[in-house]
Design an enzyme around this catalytic site. Structure first.
Site, PDB file in Angstrom:
ATOM      1  N   SER A   1      15.529  28.253  51.278  1.00 40.20           N
ATOM      2  CA  SER A   1      14.201  28.809  51.058  1.00 40.20           C
ATOM      3  C   SER A   1      13.195  27.676  50.820  1.00 40.20           C
ATOM      4  CB  SER A   1      14.237  29.815  49.906  1.00 40.20           C
ATOM      5  OG  SER A   1      13.054  30.573  49.861  1.00 40.20           O
TER       6      SER A   1
ATOM      7  N   ASP B   1      17.162  29.441  55.888  1.00 41.07           N
ATOM      8  CA  ASP B   1      16.023  30.362  55.861  1.00 41.07           C
ATOM      9  C   ASP B   1      14.862  29.749  55.081  1.00 41.07           C
ATOM     10  OD1 ASP B   1      15.219  32.691  57.111  1.00 41.07           O
ATOM     11  OD2 ASP B   1      15.367  33.890  55.296  1.00 41.07           O
TER      12      ASP B   1
ATOM     13  N   HIS C   1      17.628  37.404  53.266  1.00 39.32           N
ATOM     14  CA  HIS C   1      17.162  36.028  53.051  1.00 39.32           C
ATOM     15  C   HIS C   1      18.334  35.117  52.694  1.00 39.32           C
ATOM     16  CE1 HIS C   1      14.296  32.923  52.391  1.00 39.32           C
ATOM     17  NE2 HIS C   1      14.252  32.994  51.070  1.00 39.32           N
TER      18      HIS C   1
END
Length: 499
Positions: A168, A194, A279
């Site tokens: 992330s 991601d 995610h």
């Protein structure tokens, strides 16, 4: 991301992300202006960013202190081994997530390829308003760069042996670290799991993770589905190889379509778990590649998921396929590649990809929209009644291409059982159509003919052609099943026989 609660808050930030607070833009300052950091900020970061090293998979981490060479020995740093450092993302509750320890354990469980495993713990700086955490990410990247340069000076260790794995917002931290490394050579590898989308989507390469940040950069995109024009994970390519499992938009098993039912049962926490699932899938796909070395997932270069779903992109020539995860074939490219694959909903995630090309002849003028199933018999296993969706009606003479994925290895494909599955009602309609055909036309020329089935196995790159077991009867009718075996005749001869 931090706890399950952080995802709905993250989405709220996404909605407001382009607004301003107290007259200040939330967008990060351009790269050049962020490079100058005051001494006060540097001192603050040195106390708030921790670098942990794990001696074994059960260890909670030993802190390495910059410019304290004795901590390298205390923490068991081996300069002859590569260094893999995990970088977590944004946090709301200020707690490190459980996946971190899972990844540490997986990395430490590689006896054939031992490595130093570390963690960039910047939780106190990530535990902020998202826009503030974005600004902190660049500063933390500087601290990581400083650590790596110090390691080169303190031990016979090369930056080319460094692999940063960022999830992330942590993916961009890793990118910033790579961009701040001075000197001729870059760090070896960065993996973006991601990488965060808000405040990074559409920005220049210097303001996000990019192929320029390391000798080799790979990225896995698992939640690029947009909400009000923004997505949790970045959609644009950011590496030499960008992987889009299941198209990258959303992931199987995350139950997005049942979200309203989940909210009714579990409240707002259902939203967080659903979105967190997609995610964080990038993390678990990467861990899966470590835990199942004999079940590596192959991805294939393609322009988009629609083309991939037609089975049009299963080629491996000229580097058009690669392995997702830790064991990727590292090939720095002048132009990045986008790769697609299908996965299962749980570990092990690997599936087997097949392209099927089926040529039909429909001798009824009206297009047909039948339902088919296929059973596949291989040398190891068989799969029964796989539903086939063509996506359009069958016209007079056309070849249809589509993708089939299997969750087990059936071995070499030997027999295809092809069945027209339409109901008895459909069969009655078909019989009626047959009845009104002019008497002058022979019955055998009044139906649906399946000429050949061509197959390409993605994982083995094997090509096969299947023909009807009974070459004297090529007609297919509702509720009927036909067997297809490897063709013993030249396809050109088969065409002549059908005419």
């Amino acid at each position: 991301m931090g706890s399950p609660l952080c995802v709905p808050i993250f989405l709220a930030v996404c909605i407001l992300i382009q607004s301003s607070t107290h007259g200040q833009s939330l967008r990060p300052e351009p790269f050049g202006r962020r490079a100058r950091v005051t001494a006060t900020k540097k001192t603050l970061l040195e106390t708030e960013t921790r670098f942990l090293l794990f001696k074994d998979k059960a260890n909670k981490g030993c802190q390495i202190r910059l410019h304290h060479a004795d901590t390298l020995q205390e923490c068991g740093f081996n300069s002859s081994l590569p260094l893999v450092m995990i970088v977590h993302g944004w946090s709301v509750d200020g707690l490190l997530e459980s996946w971190i320890w899972q990844m540490v354990a997986a990395l430490k469980s590689q006896p054939a390829r031992p490595v130093n495993v570390g963690l960039v713990d910047w939780i106190s700086l990530a535990h902020s308003h998202y826009a503030v955490a974005v600004r902190n990410a660049r500063l933390v990247g500087q601290e990581v760069a400083a650590l790596l340069q110090w390691l080169e000076e303190s031990a016979p260790f090369s930056r080319s042996n460094v692999h940063l794995i960022g999830y992330s917002l942590g993916a961009h931290v890793a990118g910033f670290a790579g961009s701040y490394i001075s000197g001729k050579h870059k760090i070896g590898r960065i993996t973006g799991l991601d990488a965060a989308g808000p405040l990074f989507e559409g920005t220049s390469a210097s303001d996000r993770l990019s192929p320029d940040d390391a000798t080799f950069v790979d990225a896995i995109h698992t939640f690029t589905r947009e909400h009000m024009g923004l997505s949790v994970g970045i959609k644009q390519p950011v590496g030499h190889y960008d992987f889009y499992p299941n198209g990258g938009s959303f992931q199987p098993g995350c139950h997005f379509l049942e979200l309203y039912k989940h909210i009714a049962q579990h409240g707002l926490n259902a939203l967080s778990q659903t979105i967190k699932c997609a995610h964080e899938r990038s993390v678990h796909l990467f861990i899966d590649s470590l835990l199942h070395p004999s079940m590596q997932s192959t991805a294939y270069q393609c322009s988009d998921m629609d083309s991939f779903s037609q089975g049009l992109c299963l080629g491996c020539t000229k580097g058009r396929c690669n392995t997702l995860g830790y064991h990727i074939r590292q090939e720095p490219l002048s132009k990045g590649k986008r790769l697609f694959l299908v996965t299962q909903a749980q570990s092990p995630f690997r599936v087997y990809h097949y392209q099927f090309k089926i040529q039909f002849i429909n001798q009824i003028e009206k297009p047909l929209e039948p339902t088919f199933t296929m059973s596949l018999l291989g040398t190891k296993e068989e799969m029964q009644k796989i539903p086939i969706t063509l996506g359009e009606g069958i016209t007079s003479n056309k070849t249809y291409s589509f993708l089939i994925t299997l969750n087990l290895d059936i071995g070499e494909l030997m027999v295809i059982k092809f069945k027209w599955e339409n109901s008895a009602v459909w069969a009655n309609v078909w019989n009626t159509v047959q009845t009104i055909i002019p008497w002058g036309i022979k019955p055998r020329n009044s139906g649906l003919i399946l000429k050949t089935i061509r197959v390409k196995a993605g994982e083995t790159q094997q090509r096969m052609t299947f023909c009807s077991e009974n070459m004297d009867d090529l007609q297919l009718h509702p509720t009927q099943e036909k067997n297809f075996v490897r063709c013993e005749v030249n396809p050109k001869k088969l065409k002549l026989k059908i005419k």
